[in-house]
Design a protein around this motif. Structure first.
Motif, PDB file in Angstrom:
ATOM      1  N   GLY A  56       0.783  -1.233   0.000  1.00  0.00           N
ATOM      2  CA  GLY A  56       0.000   0.000   0.000  1.00  0.00           C
ATOM      3  C   GLY A  56       0.812   1.279   0.000  1.00  0.00           C
ATOM      4  O   GLY A  56       0.305   2.337   0.371  1.00  0.00           O
ATOM      5  N   MET A  57       2.078   1.190  -0.442  1.00  0.00           N
ATOM      6  CA  MET A  57       2.860   2.425  -0.571  1.00  0.00           C
ATOM      7  C   MET A  57       2.294   3.261  -1.704  1.00  0.00           C
ATOM      8  O   MET A  57       1.955   2.744  -2.758  1.00  0.00           O
ATOM      9  N   LEU A  58       2.225   4.560  -1.480  1.00  0.00           N
ATOM     10  CA  LEU A  58       1.796   5.464  -2.553  1.00  0.00           C
ATOM     11  C   LEU A  58       3.076   6.147  -3.030  1.00  0.00           C
ATOM     12  O   LEU A  58       3.362   7.299  -2.721  1.00  0.00           O
ATOM     13  N   THR A  62       9.319   7.829  -4.944  1.00  0.00           N
ATOM     14  CA  THR A  62      10.430   6.904  -4.654  1.00  0.00           C
ATOM     15  C   THR A  62      10.498   5.731  -5.639  1.00  0.00           C
ATOM     16  O   THR A  62      11.535   5.092  -5.749  1.00  0.00           O
ATOM     17  N   GLU A  63       9.409   5.430  -6.368  1.00  0.00           N
ATOM     18  CA  GLU A  63       9.495   4.356  -7.369  1.00  0.00           C
ATOM     19  C   GLU A  63       9.573   4.916  -8.797  1.00  0.00           C
ATOM     20  O   GLU A  63       9.208   4.238  -9.749  1.00  0.00           O
ATOM     21  N   LEU A  64      10.064   6.152  -8.912  1.00  0.00           N
ATOM     22  CA  LEU A  64      10.242   6.741 -10.246  1.00  0.00           C
ATOM     23  C   LEU A  64      11.355   6.008 -11.003  1.00  0.00           C
ATOM     24  O   LEU A  64      12.392   5.689 -10.427  1.00  0.00           O
ATOM     25  N   VAL A 273      13.708  -3.537  -1.289  1.00  0.00           N
ATOM     26  CA  VAL A 273      13.105  -3.971  -0.027  1.00  0.00           C
ATOM     27  C   VAL A 273      12.496  -2.746   0.628  1.00  0.00           C
ATOM     28  O   VAL A 273      13.060  -1.653   0.565  1.00  0.00           O
ATOM     29  N   TYR A 274      11.298  -2.933   1.154  1.00  0.00           N
ATOM     30  CA  TYR A 274      10.666  -1.814   1.860  1.00  0.00           C
ATOM     31  C   TYR A 274       9.959  -2.306   3.107  1.00  0.00           C
ATOM     32  O   TYR A 274       9.554  -3.470   3.198  1.00  0.00           O
ATOM     33  N   LEU A 275       9.871  -1.408   4.096  1.00  0.00           N
ATOM     34  CA  LEU A 275       9.181  -1.707   5.354  1.00  0.00           C
ATOM     35  C   LEU A 275       8.142  -0.618   5.567  1.00  0.00           C
ATOM     36  O   LEU A 275       8.486   0.569   5.631  1.00  0.00           O
ATOM     37  N   GLY A 286       8.250  -5.960   2.009  1.00  0.00           N
ATOM     38  CA  GLY A 286       8.142  -6.478   0.645  1.00  0.00           C
ATOM     39  C   GLY A 286       9.338  -6.038  -0.164  1.00  0.00           C
ATOM     40  O   GLY A 286      10.141  -5.256   0.298  1.00  0.00           O
ATOM     41  N   ALA A 287       9.403  -6.413  -1.335  1.00  0.00           N
ATOM     42  CA  ALA A 287       8.706  -7.481  -2.016  1.00  0.00           C
ATOM     43  C   ALA A 287       9.641  -8.048  -3.065  1.00  0.00           C
ATOM     44  O   ALA A 287      10.484  -7.344  -3.611  1.00  0.00           O
ATOM     45  N   THR A 288       9.485  -9.349  -3.314  1.00  0.00           N
ATOM     46  CA  THR A 288      10.242  -9.927  -4.415  1.00  0.00           C
ATOM     47  C   THR A 288       9.584  -9.501  -5.733  1.00  0.00           C
ATOM     48  O   THR A 288       8.462  -8.998  -5.749  1.00  0.00           O
ATOM     49  N   LEU A 329       0.222 -11.405  -7.381  1.00  0.00           N
ATOM     50  CA  LEU A 329       0.636 -11.259  -8.778  1.00  0.00           C
ATOM     51  C   LEU A 329       0.326  -9.866  -9.283  1.00  0.00           C
ATOM     52  O   LEU A 329      -0.834  -9.464  -9.387  1.00  0.00           O
ATOM     53  N   ARG A 330       1.388  -9.115  -9.623  1.00  0.00           N
ATOM     54  CA  ARG A 330       1.193  -7.789 -10.216  1.00  0.00           C
ATOM     55  C   ARG A 330       0.815  -7.979 -11.686  1.00  0.00           C
ATOM     56  O   ARG A 330       1.462  -8.774 -12.384  1.00  0.00           O
ATOM     57  N   PRO A 331      -0.170  -7.241 -12.164  1.00  0.00           N
ATOM     58  CA  PRO A 331      -0.500  -7.345 -13.587  1.00  0.00           C
ATOM     59  C   PRO A 331       0.380  -6.374 -14.385  1.00  0.00           C
ATOM     60  O   PRO A 331       0.151  -5.175 -14.392  1.00  0.00           O
ATOM     61  N   HIS A 355       0.551  -3.027 -12.717  1.00  0.00           N
ATOM     62  CA  HIS A 355       1.875  -3.469 -12.255  1.00  0.00           C
ATOM     63  C   HIS A 355       2.154  -3.093 -10.801  1.00  0.00           C
ATOM     64  O   HIS A 355       1.427  -3.527  -9.932  1.00  0.00           O
ATOM     65  N   ARG A 356       3.155  -2.236 -10.539  1.00  0.00           N
ATOM     66  CA  ARG A 356       3.524  -1.911  -9.150  1.00  0.00           C
ATOM     67  C   ARG A 356       2.668  -0.805  -8.553  1.00  0.00           C
ATOM     68  O   ARG A 356       2.895  -0.404  -7.410  1.00  0.00           O
ATOM     69  N   ASN A 357       1.724  -0.265  -9.329  1.00  0.00           N
ATOM     70  CA  ASN A 357       1.046   0.968  -8.901  1.00  0.00           C
ATOM     71  C   ASN A 357      -0.465   0.859  -8.763  1.00  0.00           C
ATOM     72  O   ASN A 357      -1.155   1.872  -8.785  1.00  0.00           O
TER      73      ASN A 357
END
Ligand code: GLY
Length: 401
Positions: A56-58, A62-64, A273-275, A286-288, A329-331, A355-357
């Motif tokens: 649930g990270m928004l 940081t994921e740019l 890796v994130y907490l 997460g996450a692999t 499973l991310r789509p 996907h991741r978002n």
């Protein structure tokens, strides 16, 4: 008596059938129902799907990634909508969604990681995003549980979190209150007649053959399974594949709180890796990211790598109870961006490929899909995400007469 109004309880064919009741299908249904459409969602377990696993990270900032500026604009648009979206959902249902404006700290553990973070920082600044470089000491002042070896980090106060399970529950309730019909079964195939999607055929239930559910428009929002729905003509099949993510849940006992006050993340040996610390003491790790088809096995190796990397970041986690392990499973689409709106088959829309978002993009997806379903026009901010940006698979054509 016959009614031609849009009373959702009046029976008759829905205007829209949504295939898939994860957060994307549910938000689409809720927003469409708010605009007067009669909507049915078909899913054996509404509120399930990848959001049951997601942290649930928004994480728009940081994921740019390089080359994903177009996606960044959509991610930011959705992040901006989150506070009002969460408040509206809570108001409509009386259920909290755990939106927590906590910010994120992305740290580096060695020289390689630091070079990687420096590059990310430069990219963020070029993109006009708020992000502040901190020394290792400054990082540890913010988060005292961080390992002493932390070499620096990025403070991103705008990347917040929500609790995806609570979000999914609230969306189910919001749908029910808005008059959406939730059919707890699966879809056998898309119904296509006269070169147009006309609804779906439901899976056979005991003793009865598949029931046809006619609808003016169909939204395929089945996450990583979206490419597998029978009956979809080749030119409209969404190019999505599953990308497995294993996620752990730990519990921070009250005596240890506050263990972490914001999301802490790093790239360790090339893996993320994130907490993510919740207010209720849950700590999500997460996450692999694995290309394993539809496999959702939790493996010893996956758990080991996550704990090893998380432990390098926050050594104190080894004291915490490990309460849950799960894989989702991310789509994923070919360009990591979602597929939104009309396909080559009239009447068939997509809302998948997030996907991741997916959790981050939930608010904007609902708005975009409700707009295209009511007006037929994809709003301008969503046009880059039309499914038609991918060439249709080559189909041998008949010789013209
Ligand atoms: N955005 C987090 C993940 O997909 O792992």
């Amino acid at each position: 008596m016959h009614s031609h109004g849009h009373d959702p309880n009046s029976g008759g064919a829905p205007d829209v059938v949504v295939v898939g009741g994860g957060v994307i299908g549910l938000v689409t249904a809720w927003r469409a129902a708010q605009r007067g459409l009669r909507v049915t969602v078909v899913d054996p377990e509404p509120g399930g799907g990848a959001a049951r696993v997601a942290a649930g990270m928004l994480a728009a900032v940081t994921e740019l990634h390089h080359g994903e500026q177009t996606l960044l604009a959509l991610n930011l648009a959705s992040a901006r909508r989150y506070p009002a979206f969460a408040a509206e959902l809570e108001e409509a249902t009386g259920l909290g969604v755990g939106f927590r404006p906590c910010g994120t700290l992305a740290v580096a553990l060695d020289a390689d990681d630091r070079a990687h973070l420096r590059e990310l920082h430069a990219l963020q600044r070029r993109s006009g995003l708020e992000s502040e470089w901190l020394t290792g000491r400054e990082c540890r002042r913010l988060e005292p549980m961080l390992a002493p070896g932390v070499r620096g980090g990025l403070r991103v106060d705008g990347d917040h979190q929500v609790d995806p399970r609570r979000l999914a529950r609230a969306l189910v309730a919001a749908c029910e209150r808005a008059g959406v019909t939730l059919l707890r079964t699966s879809v056998r195939e898309l119904l296509v007649r006269g070169d147009r999607a006309r609804g779906v055929v439901l899976a056979d239930t005991e003793g009865s053959a598949g029931t046809e559910l006619a609808a003016g428009q169909v939204v395929l929002a089945a996450g990583s399974l979206s490419g597998r729905l029978a009956g979809v003509p080749a030119e409209a099949v969404p190019p999505v594949r599953p990308v497995k993510g294993q996620v752990l849940r730990l519990t921070v006992p009250a005596a240890y709180a506050p263990f972490l006050s914001r999301t802490v993340r790093a790239v360790v040996r090339g893996g993320n890796v994130y907490l993510v610390p919740r207010e209720n003491g849950e700590l999500v790790v997460g996450a692999t990211s694995e290309e394993m088809g539809w496999d959702t096995t939790v493996t010893a190796g996956g758990v080991y790598e996550l704990l090893r990397d998380a432990h390098e970041l926050i050594p104190g986690i080894t004291e915490l109870p490990l309460t849950e392990t799960r894989a989702g499973l991310r789509p994923a689409s070919p360009d990591n961006a979602p597929l939104l709106g009309p396909t080559a088959l009239p009447g068939l829309h997509l809302a998948t490929g997030h996907h991741r978002n997916g959790v981050l993009l939930t608010p904007v997806t609902g708005d975009v899909m409700a707009e295209v379903l009511t007006t037929g026009v994809l709003p301008s901010d969503a046009r880059p995400f039309t499914p038609r940006r991918f060439p249709a698979p080559v189909v041998r054509e008949e010789q013209p007469a």
